[in-house]
Design a protein around this motif. Structure first.
Motif, PDB file in Angstrom:
ATOM      1  N   THR A   1       0.841  -1.188   0.000  1.00 11.65           N
ATOM      2  CA  THR A   1       0.000   0.000   0.000  1.00 11.65           C
ATOM      3  C   THR A   1       0.880   1.243   0.000  1.00 11.65           C
ATOM      4  OG1 THR A   1      -0.177   0.187   2.408  1.00 11.65           O
ATOM      5  CG2 THR A   1      -1.791  -1.225   1.289  1.00 11.65           C
ATOM      6  N   ASN A   2       0.447   2.241  -0.743  1.00  9.73           N
ATOM      7  CA  ASN A   2       1.213   3.479  -0.816  1.00  9.73           C
ATOM      8  C   ASN A   2       1.285   4.160   0.542  1.00  9.73           C
ATOM      9  OD1 ASN A   2       1.542   3.028  -3.550  1.00  9.73           O
ATOM     10  ND2 ASN A   2      -0.241   4.223  -4.094  1.00  9.73           N
ATOM     11  N   GLU A   3       0.183   4.118   1.282  1.00  8.24           N
ATOM     12  CA  GLU A   3       0.167   4.747   2.599  1.00  8.24           C
ATOM     13  C   GLU A   3       1.180   4.084   3.524  1.00  8.24           C
ATOM     14  OE1 GLU A   3      -0.673   7.703   5.069  1.00  8.24           O
ATOM     15  OE2 GLU A   3      -1.629   7.509   3.114  1.00  8.24           O
ATOM     16  N   ASN A   4       1.285   2.754   3.439  1.00  8.92           N
ATOM     17  CA  ASN A   4       2.257   2.029   4.254  1.00  8.92           C
ATOM     18  C   ASN A   4       3.684   2.419   3.855  1.00  8.92           C
ATOM     19  OD1 ASN A   4       3.130   0.148   6.204  1.00  8.92           O
ATOM     20  ND2 ASN A   4       3.296  -1.448   4.660  1.00  8.92           N
ATOM     21  N   ALA A   5       3.916   2.581   2.556  1.00  5.54           N
ATOM     22  CA  ALA A   5       5.241   2.999   2.087  1.00  5.54           C
ATOM     23  C   ALA A   5       5.586   4.380   2.625  1.00  5.54           C
ATOM     24  CB  ALA A   5       5.283   2.992   0.558  1.00  5.54           C
TER      25      ALA A   5
END
Length: 102
Positions: free
Chosen positions: A18-22
């Motif tokens: 997930t982009n948010e996790n990155a």
């Protein structure tokens, strides 16, 4: 030429990050300046022990699980995800601004 093989046929258990996790991971990694004890001055980078606590997948770990090295080329995957998360946030903010300007 140097390539890291990334063919889908060589992989299994493929899942999107997930982009948010990155972005959250990138925000936990500190950039540093330092001098190498071997004599080189004014270097920039990261501390492997610190990065390994956040993203062990891109680190060379010793027998105790401590980070000792970083595969900087794999850092780009994390940075692309973080950049995409920021772009998503920017798009949301643009929508809010456009509504407020009406």
């Amino acid at each position: 030429d140097y390539f890291v093989y990334s063919d889908r046929e060589l992989k299994t258990n493929i899942k999107p990050m997930t982009n948010e996790n990155a972005l959250n991971k990138v925000m936990k990694i500190d950039t540093v300046t330092y001098d190498m004890k071997s004599g080189k001055l004014n270097e920039i980078g990261f501390i492997a022990q610190d990065v390994a606590k956040v993203v062990p997948e891109i680190c060379a770990l010793d027998d105790n699980g401590e980070g000792r090295g970083i595969d900087y080329s794999r850092m780009s995957t994390l940075l692309v995800g973080a950049l995409k998360a920021q772009q998503e946030q920017i798009a949301q903010l643009k929508e809010i601004v456009a509504k407020l300007q009406k």
